[in-house]
Structures are given as structure tokens and as C-alpha cells.
Scaffold this motif. Structure first.
Motif, PDB file in Angstrom:
ATOM      1  N   ARG A 168      -4.720   4.916   0.262  1.00 31.27           N
ATOM      2  CA  ARG A 168      -5.311   6.146  -0.261  1.00 31.27           C
ATOM      3  C   ARG A 168      -5.651   5.876  -1.728  1.00 31.27           C
ATOM      4  NH1 ARG A 168      -1.693  10.571   1.138  1.00 31.27           N
ATOM      5  NH2 ARG A 168      -0.350   9.635  -0.430  1.00 31.27           N
ATOM      6  N   PRO A 169      -6.949   5.685  -2.042  1.00 36.31           N
ATOM      7  CA  PRO A 169      -7.339   5.333  -3.409  1.00 36.31           C
ATOM      8  C   PRO A 169      -6.946   6.371  -4.463  1.00 36.31           C
ATOM      9  CG  PRO A 169      -9.144   4.929  -1.903  1.00 36.31           C
ATOM     10  CD  PRO A 169      -8.093   5.664  -1.127  1.00 36.31           C
ATOM     11  N   ALA A 170      -6.849   7.641  -4.089  1.00 39.55           N
ATOM     12  CA  ALA A 170      -6.540   8.688  -5.071  1.00 39.55           C
ATOM     13  C   ALA A 170      -5.240   8.407  -5.821  1.00 39.55           C
ATOM     14  CB  ALA A 170      -6.474  10.055  -4.390  1.00 39.55           C
ATOM     15  N   ASP A 171      -4.240   7.857  -5.112  1.00 43.45           N
ATOM     16  CA  ASP A 171      -2.976   7.550  -5.785  1.00 43.45           C
ATOM     17  C   ASP A 171      -2.565   6.078  -5.626  1.00 43.45           C
ATOM     18  OD1 ASP A 171      -2.127   7.463  -3.149  1.00 43.45           O
ATOM     19  OD2 ASP A 171      -0.829   9.216  -3.300  1.00 43.45           O
ATOM     20  N   GLY A 172      -3.414   5.289  -4.968  1.00 44.96           N
ATOM     21  CA  GLY A 172      -3.145   3.865  -4.808  1.00 44.96           C
ATOM     22  C   GLY A 172      -2.080   3.530  -3.785  1.00 44.96           C
ATOM     23  N   LYS A 173      -1.614   4.527  -3.040  1.00 44.83           N
ATOM     24  CA  LYS A 173      -0.539   4.286  -2.071  1.00 44.83           C
ATOM     25  C   LYS A 173      -1.040   3.590  -0.824  1.00 44.83           C
ATOM     26  CE  LYS A 173       2.816   7.784  -3.067  1.00 44.83           C
ATOM     27  NZ  LYS A 173       4.079   8.187  -2.641  1.00 44.83           N
ATOM     28  N   THR A 174      -0.237   2.659  -0.343  1.00 45.05           N
ATOM     29  CA  THR A 174      -0.438   2.089   0.979  1.00 45.05           C
ATOM     30  C   THR A 174       0.295   2.993   1.950  1.00 45.05           C
ATOM     31  OG1 THR A 174      -0.706  -0.180   0.207  1.00 45.05           O
ATOM     32  CG2 THR A 174       0.054   0.109   2.479  1.00 45.05           C
ATOM     33  N   LEU A 175      -0.439   3.558   2.903  1.00 43.55           N
ATOM     34  CA  LEU A 175       0.141   4.504   3.857  1.00 43.55           C
ATOM     35  C   LEU A 175       0.634   3.819   5.124  1.00 43.55           C
ATOM     36  CD1 LEU A 175      -2.514   7.366   3.605  1.00 43.55           C
ATOM     37  CD2 LEU A 175      -0.545   6.910   2.133  1.00 43.55           C
ATOM     38  N   VAL A 176      -0.062   2.767   5.510  1.00 47.59           N
ATOM     39  CA  VAL A 176       0.260   2.076   6.760  1.00 47.59           C
ATOM     40  C   VAL A 176       0.030   0.587   6.581  1.00 47.59           C
ATOM     41  CG1 VAL A 176      -0.590   1.687   9.129  1.00 47.59           C
ATOM     42  CG2 VAL A 176      -0.246   4.019   8.311  1.00 47.59           C
ATOM     43  N   ARG A 177       0.906  -0.186   7.190  1.00 48.27           N
ATOM     44  CA  ARG A 177       0.675  -1.616   7.399  1.00 48.27           C
ATOM     45  C   ARG A 177       0.862  -1.847   8.884  1.00 48.27           C
ATOM     46  NH1 ARG A 177       3.228  -2.208   2.199  1.00 48.27           N
ATOM     47  NH2 ARG A 177       1.750  -3.231   0.799  1.00 48.27           N
ATOM     48  N   ALA A 178      -0.005  -2.666   9.465  1.00 48.71           N
ATOM     49  CA  ALA A 178       0.083  -2.921  10.900  1.00 48.71           C
ATOM     50  C   ALA A 178      -0.356  -4.345  11.201  1.00 48.71           C
ATOM     51  CB  ALA A 178      -0.782  -1.937  11.670  1.00 48.71           C
TER      52      ALA A 178
END
Length: 157
Positions: free
Chosen positions: A108-118
Motif C-alpha cells: 500500500r503506497p500510501a503508508d509503504g506497508k507490505t500487506l501480503v507476501r505469497a
């Protein structure tokens, strides 16, 4: 996208797909449903492989396809309706015969968070019999060239 909001990718040069989470992508908890994440993984996988020349027409012409044999997903943070996301993917391996692997990262670019890794693994199958089959030369050349590991020294015959 500015440099400040550029995703920090796990591997270099991902193939990316931009996603905006829709209201109907969410579940009772108000965040993107697990089934939707799987659909996004499939969408980016097809877009990526087709961009490399492994089109559905090639699948039909060879009578072969790469079928998913395993998918492992780590859900690290939730996505909500309206979120703009970038899903990156890489071909991470090809054994030169039957199996390939792929890695994903949803940011999510808005906060730089990685939400999922698969990670997913695939096996070549004959489209008629649905049984395992050696990958045709056309697939082998594409998979070996695109794999992040460089095809791990795979010799395409």
C-alpha cells in the motif's frame, strides 16, 4: 508516484498490477476478503506471463499449461475499501522440466506497508489429460529467461 512513496520491493524489478480495493472486495470484517487476494494473485500471474509471451494462444497451441500446485500466503496487514495497492510478482525459479515458482508482494503506497507476501508453485500439465507433462520448449525458454534465479543454470533442450 514520487520516490518517497515508491514501494520497497523484496526483489528487484517486479511486474506490477495496480489495484483499488472495491466495496464488494471486502468481507464482514470490513477488509479485503481472503478469496479476493487469491484472485489478485491469479490476475497478476496471468498478466505477467502473458507480457512475457506465454499467452493463452500458446497454451492452446502446445496443449500445455502451468497449474498451481501450492500457494502460501502471509497476511501481514489488512486492505480496506478505497485503498490503492500495488501487487508485484516475480518468477523465482524454474527446474528446466516441470516446475516453476513465483513470489508476490502486495504494497500500500500510501503508508509503504507490505500487506501480503505469497509464494506459489506450478507444475506443467497436459491440458487434455490434466496429468503432469514436461514443459514445451516455448514455455521452458520463457520461464528460464524470466526466472529471478536466471533459470538456475537450466539448459533448455
Amino acid at each position: 508516484m514520487t520516490d518517497a512513496s515508491a514501494p520497497q520491493w523484496d526483489l528487484p524489478d517486479p511486474f506490477t498490477l495496480e489495484i483499488t480495493v472495491r466495496d464488494d472486495d471486502t468481507d464482514r470484517l470490513g477488509h479485503a476478503n481472503n478469496v479476493v487476494y487469491v484472485r489478485w494473485l491469479e490476475d497478476v500471474s496471468w498478466a505477467h506471463i502473458e507480457s512475457l509471451g506465454m499467452t493463452w494462444e500458446l497454451h492452446e497451441a502446445t496443449g500445455k499449461a502451468m497449474a498451481i500446485t501450492r500457494t502460501e500466503i502471509d497476511y501481514l496487514a489488512s486492505a480496506n475499501a478505497g485503498d490503492r495497492l500495488i501487487l508485484g510478482t516475480w518468477l523465482t525459479g524454474y527446474d528446466g522440466r516441470f516446475r516453476s515458482s513465483r513470489q508476490f508482494q502486495l504494497v500500500r503506497p500510501a503508508d509503504g506497508k507490505t500487506l501480503v507476501r505469497a509464494v506459489s508453485t506450478h507444475a506443467c500439465v497436459d491440458m487434455k489429460s490434466q496429468r503432469p507433462s514436461r514443459a514445451p520448449r516455448e514455455f521452458a525458454e520463457i520461464l528460464a529467461a524470466a526466472a529471478v534465479d536466471g533459470g538456475a543454470g537450466v539448459a533448455v533442450k
